[in-house]
Design an enzyme around this catalytic site. Structure first.
Site, PDB file in Angstrom:
ATOM      1  N   ASN A   9     -59.319  -7.178  29.937  1.00  0.00           N
ATOM      2  CA  ASN A   9     -58.643  -7.915  28.866  1.00  0.00           C
ATOM      3  C   ASN A   9     -57.988  -6.893  27.942  1.00  0.00           C
ATOM      4  O   ASN A   9     -58.674  -6.194  27.207  1.00  0.00           O
ATOM      5  CB  ASN A   9     -59.703  -8.745  28.117  1.00  0.00           C
ATOM      6  CG  ASN A   9     -59.164  -9.417  26.877  1.00  0.00           C
ATOM      7  OD1 ASN A   9     -57.945  -9.467  26.668  1.00  0.00           O
ATOM      8  ND2 ASN A   9     -60.057  -9.926  26.048  1.00  0.00           N
ATOM      9  N   HIS A  95     -61.992 -17.063  24.450  1.00  0.00           N
ATOM     10  CA  HIS A  95     -62.499 -15.751  24.034  1.00  0.00           C
ATOM     11  C   HIS A  95     -63.002 -15.835  22.592  1.00  0.00           C
ATOM     12  O   HIS A  95     -62.415 -16.546  21.769  1.00  0.00           O
ATOM     13  CB  HIS A  95     -61.391 -14.688  24.154  1.00  0.00           C
ATOM     14  CG  HIS A  95     -61.919 -13.301  23.992  1.00  0.00           C
ATOM     15  ND1 HIS A  95     -62.135 -12.743  22.750  1.00  0.00           N
ATOM     16  CD2 HIS A  95     -62.313 -12.378  24.904  1.00  0.00           C
ATOM     17  CE1 HIS A  95     -62.645 -11.527  22.917  1.00  0.00           C
ATOM     18  NE2 HIS A  95     -62.755 -11.283  24.210  1.00  0.00           N
ATOM     19  N   GLY A 173     -66.654  -4.837  21.608  1.00  0.00           N
ATOM     20  CA  GLY A 173     -65.959  -3.788  20.866  1.00  0.00           C
ATOM     21  C   GLY A 173     -66.855  -2.997  19.926  1.00  0.00           C
ATOM     22  O   GLY A 173     -66.379  -2.247  19.092  1.00  0.00           O
ATOM     23  N   SER A 213     -68.654  -4.360  25.634  1.00  0.00           N
ATOM     24  CA  SER A 213     -68.877  -2.919  25.743  1.00  0.00           C
ATOM     25  C   SER A 213     -69.298  -2.469  27.149  1.00  0.00           C
ATOM     26  O   SER A 213     -70.132  -1.571  27.303  1.00  0.00           O
ATOM     27  CB  SER A 213     -69.879  -2.449  24.689  1.00  0.00           C
ATOM     28  OG  SER A 213     -69.367  -2.699  23.388  1.00  0.00           O
TER      29      SER A 213
HETATM   30  P1  PGA Z   1     -65.060  -4.745  24.934  1.00  0.00           P
HETATM   31  O1  PGA Z   1     -64.365  -6.218  24.950  1.00  0.00           O
HETATM   32  O2  PGA Z   1     -65.272  -4.380  26.390  1.00  0.00           O
HETATM   33  O3  PGA Z   1     -64.070  -3.862  24.256  1.00  0.00           O
HETATM   34  O4  PGA Z   1     -66.344  -4.890  24.218  1.00  0.00           O
HETATM   35  C1  PGA Z   1     -64.787  -7.214  25.839  1.00  0.00           C
HETATM   36  C2  PGA Z   1     -63.986  -8.464  25.620  1.00  0.00           C
HETATM   37  O5  PGA Z   1     -63.608  -8.767  24.477  1.00  0.00           O
HETATM   38  O6  PGA Z   1     -63.712  -9.209  26.579  1.00  0.00           O
END
Ligand code: PGA
Length: 251
Positions: A9, A95, A173, A213
């Site tokens: 994504n 999401h 994130g 993450s």
């Molecule tokens: P991230 O995001 O891997 O940066 O934690 C995952 C997502 O929002 O689908």
């Protein structure tokens, strides 16, 4: 038996030149990979160019969202048919950033999922609890509500084109991944709920991916969990090397 899915994504990153460079590098890094469904979700403005570059590649292209109406006076929205027209086979719906920042309710998510399936898209349907909800012991109640409403009125045949993405909001994130046990526990709960809502056959065939993450150094342990069938990756999908390393996990 369930084919793993690794989806990237890209969120609000990558203009045309960077987007094309990323998919070109990614294609060459994963060209020998078999048995994994690979999906990238660029922003709307680069869907067409990315799809053109991937025309003979097994890498699928997804929208990051869509509206529920096919056409009409809805300034700024993109319909499921427009995503298909741009070459998408998949779409991400529900999401947590849409839910939190753009007032997306479970009912809106259900309308979007229904419309996307009618257009022939495969839906990556995101669910997950906030930190506050987890600490209050509400994780399963939240998942139950999001899934019951999100999948309302879908048929078992519709479910063949649904991929569930469990994304605990506190892990997105933040660099804080759910433990393998927390991921497995939530995925098993989701599979059980889908068995109750549809059938055990539908639940057994359903791919449930983890998001939050995911990095090259934690994917293998996550994938070792029996109910983890792949990953929805944000930050680590923005460089070809890290996303390719995640795609090359060893089960
Ligand atoms: P991230 O995001 O891997 O940066 O934690 C995952 C997502 O929002 O689908």
């Amino acid at each position: 038996m369930r084919i793993p899915v690794i989806a990237g994504n890209w969120k609000l990153y990558k203009k045309t030149a960077e987007a094309l460079q990323l998919v070109q590098d990614l294609s060459s890094l994963v060209k020998d990979v078999k048995g994994v469904e690979i999906v990238v979700a660029p922003s709307f403005t680069v869907l067409g160019p990315v799809r053109s570059l991937l025309f003979d590649s097994p890498i699928a292209v997804a929208g990051q969202d869509c509206f529920w109406a096919e056409e009409g006076a809805y300034t700024g929205e993109v319909s499921p048919g427009m995503l298909v027209d741009a070459g998408c086979s998949h779409v991400i719906i529900g999401h947590s950033e849409r839910r939190q920042l753009f007032a997306e309710t479970d009912e809106k998510v259900n309308k979007k999922i229904t419309a996307a399936l009618r257009a022939g898209l495969t839906v990556l349907f995101c669910v997950g609890e906030t930190l506050h909800e987890r600490e209050a012991g509400e994780t399963f109640a939240v998942l139950d509500r999001q899934i019951r409403t999100g999948l309302n009125n879908l048929s078992p045949v519709d479910m063949e084109k649904v991929i569930l993405a469990y994304e605990p909001v506190w892990a997105i994130g933040t660099g804080k991944t759910a433990t393998d046990e927390q991921a497995q526990e939530a995925h098993a709960f989701i599979r059980q709920l889908v068995a109750e809502l549809f059938s055990s056959g539908v639940a057994d065939a359903l791919r449930i991916v983890y998001g939050g993450s995911v990095k090259p150094d934690n994917i293998t342990a996550l994938m070792a969990q029996p109910d983890v069938d792949g990953a929805l990756v944000g930050g680590a999908s923005l460089t070809a090397e890290s996303f390719a390393a995640i795609i090359r996990f060893q089960k």
